[in-house]
Design an enzyme around this catalytic site. Structure first.
Site, PDB file in Angstrom:
ATOM      1  N   TYR A 186     -15.785 -16.204   2.457  1.00 53.84           N
ATOM      2  CA  TYR A 186     -14.881 -15.401   3.050  1.00 53.84           C
ATOM      3  C   TYR A 186     -15.549 -14.491   3.632  1.00 53.84           C
ATOM      4  CZ  TYR A 186     -12.421 -17.039  -1.211  1.00 53.84           C
ATOM      5  OH  TYR A 186     -11.790 -18.430  -1.817  1.00 53.84           O
ATOM      6  N   ARG A 233     -23.619 -12.474  -4.673  1.00 56.38           N
ATOM      7  CA  ARG A 233     -23.304 -14.067  -4.857  1.00 56.38           C
ATOM      8  C   ARG A 233     -23.091 -14.699  -3.939  1.00 56.38           C
ATOM      9  NH1 ARG A 233     -19.193 -18.315  -7.812  1.00 56.38           N
ATOM     10  NH2 ARG A 233     -20.706 -18.806  -9.513  1.00 56.38           N
ATOM     11  N   GLY A 322     -18.722 -21.709 -15.541  1.00 56.06           N
ATOM     12  CA  GLY A 322     -17.388 -20.869 -15.648  1.00 56.06           C
ATOM     13  C   GLY A 322     -16.204 -22.409 -16.404  1.00 56.06           C
TER      14      GLY A 322
END
Length: 367
Positions: A186, A233, A322
């Site tokens: 991103y 992160r 997760g």
């Protein structure tokens, strides 16, 4: 019975009850219009509040930061109110929750951001990357990410300010802190990774320049809400969403050292998690531990045994689980007692309603 995972740990000013993290996972259940967190999401997170730390799903900091349909935002008053439902529900159950703040950069399509061309470090298209759209006119579906345009220096400053404001909004919404999403291809990753950044100004070229945007964003958020409420992160060795770095170990050791200078409260490393992926080299984990002195979290392909080993070896302080958290709202209790884990239904991960979100049961001991 495991022990290390259930030792308490201090995260800034917060005492966490265990070292199990529910990491950020996109679930695409935000209410429309407006990309609002809702009661269904509040139930989902509250069900999982026995985690030592919950990190919310990626939450866009602006309308331009949105990569996928039905993901929540945190830039309007209505969105802040929606998230307050979530944080209140988690706190009522004794949980701790950070908001993951997200700008996708080029990993989007005009249909998701109201029409304009996406922005990135450079005018380089993410190859073979698809995003999920709902343009309201036809069946929602996956389309190729659009070609972005390079941000101007003025726009970079504007986005830094959007991150700062989003951090303030998160605290207003009741979050205990924020996690900067600087991973998985991103926007921030598009500045860091050498092959996604061909800028020739102070934000491109040398490693120091490619880390400048990260530095400015973290600095702004630390200034706004305090370093003890800011985590970040990184995904050093993944090439998700088309970002590749020529020297990832050098780059991400430097990124960890940079984050250490801001004294942020944790560094969250997303490891490659597909089945036959290579393990992160031990020497790299040791270098990260040396470069960054705060709470170190790893996530990716961990079971209870591997998690214990990582903590006992001093390589990690907390471990994220997760997919197991999707189908096991009581995951810490199952790990603690050695109960079997339920499998999630892949078809209900993204979009939809309560099915596959809040209807997974806690483990019942047969008598």
């Amino acid at each position: 019975m495991t022990t290390s995972l259930f030792q308490p740990i201090q995260l800034g000013n917060i005492s966490l009850k265990n070292r199990i993290v529910m990491p950020p996972m996109t679930r695409s259940r935000a209410s429309q219009p407006g990309d609002l967190a809702n009661d269904m999401m509040a139930t989902y997170y509250a069900q999982r509040s026995t985690a030592g730390l919950i990190v919310s799903e990626g939450t866009q900091i602006s309308s331009m930061g949105k990569g996928y349909a039905w993901t929540p935002g945190i830039y309007t008053p209505e969105q802040i109110i929606g998230w307050k439902k979530v944080t209140d529900a988690v706190h009522a159950k004794g949980g701790v929750i950070f908001a993951q703040l997200w700008h996708v950069g080029r990993v989007t399509h005009p249909d998701n951001i109201g029409g304009p061309q996406p922005i990135s470090s450079s005018a380089i298209q993410a190859e073979n990357v698809k995003v999920f759209i709902d343009n309201g006119t036809s069946e929602p579906g996956f389309v190729a990410a659009a070609k972005p345009r390079a941000m101007t220096v003025i726009e970079i400053a504007q986005v830094v300010e959007q991150y700062r404001q989003a951090a303030l909004n998160a605290i207003e919404a009741g979050f205990d802190g924020i996690e900067l999403h600087a991973a998985n291809g991103y926007l921030i990753n598009q500045f860091i990774d050498s092959e996604a950044n061909n800028r020739t100004d102070e934000y491109g070229g040398s490693l120091e320049n490619r880390l400048r945007f990260l530095d400015e964003v973290v600095g702004a958020m630390v200034d706004a809400i305090g370093s003890e409420r800011v985590g970040a992160r990184l995904a050093p060795l993944t090439t998700l969403n088309g970002t590749v770095d020529a020297n990832p170990i050098e780059t991400y050791t430097a990124a960890a050292a940079l984050l250490n200078t801001h004294n942020i409260v944790y560094l969250h490393i997303a490891e490659v998690d597909w089945d036959d992926a290579p393990d992160t080299p031990l020497s790299f984990k040791q270098a990260l531990r040396e470069a960054y002195q705060g709470v170190l979290i790893y996530a990716g392909r961990y079971n209870a045994e591997k998690a214990e080993q990582a903590i006992d070896a001093g390589l990690a302080d907390m471990i994220g689980f997760g997919r197991p958290f999707v189908a096991n709202p009581d995951l810490p209790n199952r790990i603690k007692n050695g109960y079997p884990l339920a499998e999630h239904v892949a078809e209900t991960l993204f979009g939809g309603d309560e099915q596959g979100l809040t209807d997974y049961p806690v483990y019942q001991v047969e008598v």
